[in-house]
Design an enzyme around this catalytic site. Structure first.
Site, PDB file in Angstrom:
ATOM      1  N   GLU A 247      14.400   2.267  70.045  1.00  0.00           N
ATOM      2  CA  GLU A 247      15.714   1.388  69.985  1.00  0.00           C
ATOM      3  C   GLU A 247      16.828   2.098  69.324  1.00  0.00           C
ATOM      4  OE1 GLU A 247      13.516  -1.952  68.716  1.00  0.00           O
ATOM      5  OE2 GLU A 247      14.113  -3.145  70.258  1.00  0.00           O
TER       6      GLU A 247
ATOM      7  N   GLU B  79       5.668  -3.080  71.097  1.00  0.00           N
ATOM      8  CA  GLU B  79       5.552  -4.295  70.400  1.00  0.00           C
ATOM      9  C   GLU B  79       4.518  -5.213  71.017  1.00  0.00           C
ATOM     10  OE1 GLU B  79       8.243  -2.883  71.145  1.00  0.00           O
ATOM     11  OE2 GLU B  79       9.715  -2.549  69.676  1.00  0.00           O
TER      12      GLU B  79
ATOM     13  N   GLY C 242      11.104   0.236  67.315  1.00  0.00           N
ATOM     14  CA  GLY C 242      12.653   0.187  66.625  1.00  0.00           C
ATOM     15  C   GLY C 242      12.990   1.819  66.656  1.00  0.00           C
TER      16      GLY C 242
ATOM     17  N   ALA D 193       9.848  -0.390  63.335  1.00  0.00           N
ATOM     18  CA  ALA D 193      10.059  -1.150  62.259  1.00  0.00           C
ATOM     19  C   ALA D 193       8.889  -1.068  61.431  1.00  0.00           C
ATOM     20  CB  ALA D 193      10.515  -2.489  62.728  1.00  0.00           C
TER      21      ALA D 193
HETATM   22  N1  DAK Z   1       5.104   0.559  60.213  1.00  0.00           N
HETATM   23  C1  DAK Z   1       4.399   1.036  59.029  1.00  0.00           C
HETATM   24  N2  DAK Z   1       3.720   2.068  58.790  1.00  0.00           N
HETATM   25  C2  DAK Z   1       3.610   2.777  60.158  1.00  0.00           C
HETATM   26  C3  DAK Z   1       4.090   2.565  61.277  1.00  0.00           C
HETATM   27  C4  DAK Z   1       4.856   1.484  61.365  1.00  0.00           C
HETATM   28  N3  DAK Z   1       5.725   1.118  62.525  1.00  0.00           N
HETATM   29  N4  DAK Z   1       3.583   3.478  61.896  1.00  0.00           N
HETATM   30  C5  DAK Z   1       2.965   4.436  61.209  1.00  0.00           C
HETATM   31  N5  DAK Z   1       2.878   3.946  59.924  1.00  0.00           N
HETATM   32  C6  DAK Z   1       2.110   4.357  58.752  1.00  0.00           C
HETATM   33  C7  DAK Z   1       0.299   4.174  59.031  1.00  0.00           C
HETATM   34  O1  DAK Z   1      -0.065   2.784  58.679  1.00  0.00           O
HETATM   35  C8  DAK Z   1       0.118   5.393  58.102  1.00  0.00           C
HETATM   36  O2  DAK Z   1       0.006   4.977  56.865  1.00  0.00           O
HETATM   37  P1  DAK Z   1      -1.129   5.130  55.772  1.00  0.00           P
HETATM   38  O3  DAK Z   1      -2.303   4.499  56.400  1.00  0.00           O
HETATM   39  O4  DAK Z   1      -1.205   6.800  55.837  1.00  0.00           O
HETATM   40  O5  DAK Z   1      -0.665   4.814  54.499  1.00  0.00           O
HETATM   41  C9  DAK Z   1       1.031   6.546  58.421  1.00  0.00           C
HETATM   42  O6  DAK Z   1       2.102   5.914  58.954  1.00  0.00           O
HETATM   43  C10 DAK Z   1       0.465   7.550  59.453  1.00  0.00           C
HETATM   44  O7  DAK Z   1       0.158   7.033  60.648  1.00  0.00           O
HETATM   45  P2  DAK Z   1      -1.237   7.034  61.431  1.00  0.00           P
HETATM   46  O8  DAK Z   1      -2.393   7.140  60.437  1.00  0.00           O
HETATM   47  O9  DAK Z   1      -1.451   5.688  62.207  1.00  0.00           O
HETATM   48  O10 DAK Z   1      -0.946   8.195  62.354  1.00  0.00           O
HETATM   49  P3  DAK Z   1      -1.514   8.456  63.872  1.00  0.00           P
HETATM   50  O11 DAK Z   1      -0.965   9.927  64.110  1.00  0.00           O
HETATM   51  O12 DAK Z   1      -3.006   8.186  63.907  1.00  0.00           O
HETATM   52  O13 DAK Z   1      -0.827   7.684  64.885  1.00  0.00           O
HETATM   53  C11 DAK Z   1       1.267   6.291  65.724  1.00  0.00           C
HETATM   54  C12 DAK Z   1       0.705   7.367  65.016  1.00  0.00           C
HETATM   55  C13 DAK Z   1       2.627   6.509  65.566  1.00  0.00           C
HETATM   56  C14 DAK Z   1       0.442   6.125  67.135  1.00  0.00           C
HETATM   57  C15 DAK Z   1       0.434   5.005  64.785  1.00  0.00           C
HETATM   58  O14 DAK Z   1       1.045   5.365  63.427  1.00  0.00           O
HETATM   59  C16 DAK Z   1       0.982   3.892  65.412  1.00  0.00           C
HETATM   60  O15 DAK Z   1       0.791   3.212  66.683  1.00  0.00           O
HETATM   61  N6  DAK Z   1       2.064   3.150  64.603  1.00  0.00           N
HETATM   62  C17 DAK Z   1       2.696   1.830  65.166  1.00  0.00           C
HETATM   63  C18 DAK Z   1       3.608   2.113  66.081  1.00  0.00           C
HETATM   64  C19 DAK Z   1       4.225   0.771  66.598  1.00  0.00           C
HETATM   65  O16 DAK Z   1       3.594  -0.111  66.875  1.00  0.00           O
HETATM   66  N7  DAK Z   1       5.487   0.761  66.481  1.00  0.00           N
HETATM   67  C20 DAK Z   1       6.427  -0.206  66.968  1.00  0.00           C
HETATM   68  C21 DAK Z   1       6.395  -1.147  65.465  1.00  0.00           C
HETATM   69  S1  DAK Z   1       7.016  -2.695  65.796  1.00  0.00           S
HETATM   70  C22 DAK Z   1      13.171  -6.843  64.915  1.00  0.00           C
HETATM   71  C23 DAK Z   1      13.609  -5.549  65.112  1.00  0.00           C
HETATM   72  C24 DAK Z   1      12.970  -4.439  65.568  1.00  0.00           C
HETATM   73  C25 DAK Z   1      11.535  -4.727  65.605  1.00  0.00           C
HETATM   74  C26 DAK Z   1      10.988  -5.889  65.190  1.00  0.00           C
HETATM   75  C27 DAK Z   1      11.581  -7.115  64.690  1.00  0.00           C
HETATM   76  N8  DAK Z   1      13.942  -7.901  64.404  1.00  0.00           N
HETATM   77  C28 DAK Z   1      15.361  -7.578  64.660  1.00  0.00           C
HETATM   78  C29 DAK Z   1      13.265  -9.100  63.858  1.00  0.00           C
HETATM   79  C30 DAK Z   1      11.024  -3.522  65.829  1.00  0.00           C
HETATM   80  C31 DAK Z   1       9.565  -3.481  65.846  1.00  0.00           C
HETATM   81  C32 DAK Z   1       8.814  -2.545  65.991  1.00  0.00           C
HETATM   82  O17 DAK Z   1       9.061  -1.383  65.795  1.00  0.00           O
END
Ligand code: DAK
Length: 262
Positions: free
Chosen positions: A114, A134, A111, A66
């Protein structure tokens, strides 16, 4: 119809949805959910389609989760709405009348894992990565991760993944039963299409019946689930594709499944 956050196209009788926010690694926000829902309307309206493939544009991610930059600014009520929209999307995908293959070509985190789990099965490239990270953000999976993951990989493994936030390789994901098959990155699309074409050659009604029986039956007790199978079996036997399949066997020819209902 043109979309801002996804690409929707068809190739013969295969529908393809590509998540298309490569700069944010295809992170999902409310607009993405809305676009996918609209594309699913198009899929449902097109009775020539037999299979749907979900994949990511940009070569680096399926869906990196997400959109954290969106979530951080939402009020509790907006978060609730976002959450429920993601859950509804998962249920709609499971209820879709045609099979969906997740073609995971990079990060499928949070997400992203998921959404892939709400597909009927997952094919992945060797460099794909899966996880429910998460917990590292101080939250928990919110789009079905704590529920679909244990159903696919067992409770212990699901707890380990959700509690550690570990990101696992496609090979590990295959070992634990999350992913069906892993291919070299340059072969993933070709192999996914190959399987999509196999599914597309089957009867539309019997594919839907398999999907219904396995998804709905999984959460029922065995007797009720077998009752569901009996009903679906009888409907398949009575369907045009069922009659065509059996006639073709007896006449020693290939079946020509039309997918009609009468
Ligand atoms: N959200 C927003 N932007 C994201 C992102 C994300 N999940 N993942 C990556 N980006 C963006 C980065 O901020 C970066 O943007 P800029 O800085 O270039 O503007 C760009 O994508 C490239 O990412 P990185 O520079 O970080 O690239 P790397 O190769 O160094 O790293 C990575 C890739 C995938 C390991 C890293 O980006 C990362 O850890 N990303 C976050 C992964 C994560 O934590 N995903 C889970 C998110 S929480 C809900 C339902 C569902 C959910 C929540 C609530 N409700 C029903 C309420 C779900 C929650 C989630 O999924």
């Amino acid at each position: 119809m043109a979309y801002e956050n996804i690409i929707y196209e068809t190739e013969g009788n295969i529908g393809i949805i590509r998540f298309n926010r490569p700069k944010a690694l295809n992170a999902i926000n409310s607009d993405v959910v809305r676009d996918v829902q609209k594309a699913l309307d198009e899929v449902e309206a097109d009775s020539s389609l037999r299979v749907l493939i979900l994949t990511g544009e940009g070569g680096k991610a399926f869906v990196a989760g997400a959109d954290i930059s969106l979530m951080v600014n939402l009020t509790p009520l907006q978060l609730r709405e976002f959450s429920s929209s993601l859950h509804e999307l998962g249920f709609r995908m499971e209820g879709l009348s045609i099979p969906i293959i997740a073609c995971v070509n990079g990060f499928a985190l949070g997400g992203g894992t998921e959404i892939a789990m709400a597909c009927d099965f997952i094919y992945a490239s060797e460099d794909a990565k899966f996880g429910q990270p998460e917990i590292n953000l101080g939250i928990i999976p919110g789009a079905g991760g704590t529920q679909r993951l244990p159903r696919l990989v067992g409770k212990g493994m699901a707890k380990e993944l959700c509690m550690t936030g570990a990101i696992i390789s496609a090979r590990e994901a295959k070992e634990i039963g999350l992913v069906n098959k892993v291919f070299p990155a340059d072969k993933l699309w070709e192999e996914t299409l190959k399987t999509a074409n196999v599914l597309a050659s089957k009867g539309r009604f019997s594919l839907m019946a398999v999907k219904r029986c396995i998804d709905r039956g999984f959460n029922l007790d065995l007797r009720a689930a077998c009752g569901l199978e009996t009903d679906q079996f009888a409907l398949c036997m009575a369907s045009p594709d069922g009659r065509e399949g059996m006639s073709a066997f007896l006449e020693k020819r290939k079946p020509d499944f039309k997918g009609g209902l009468s």
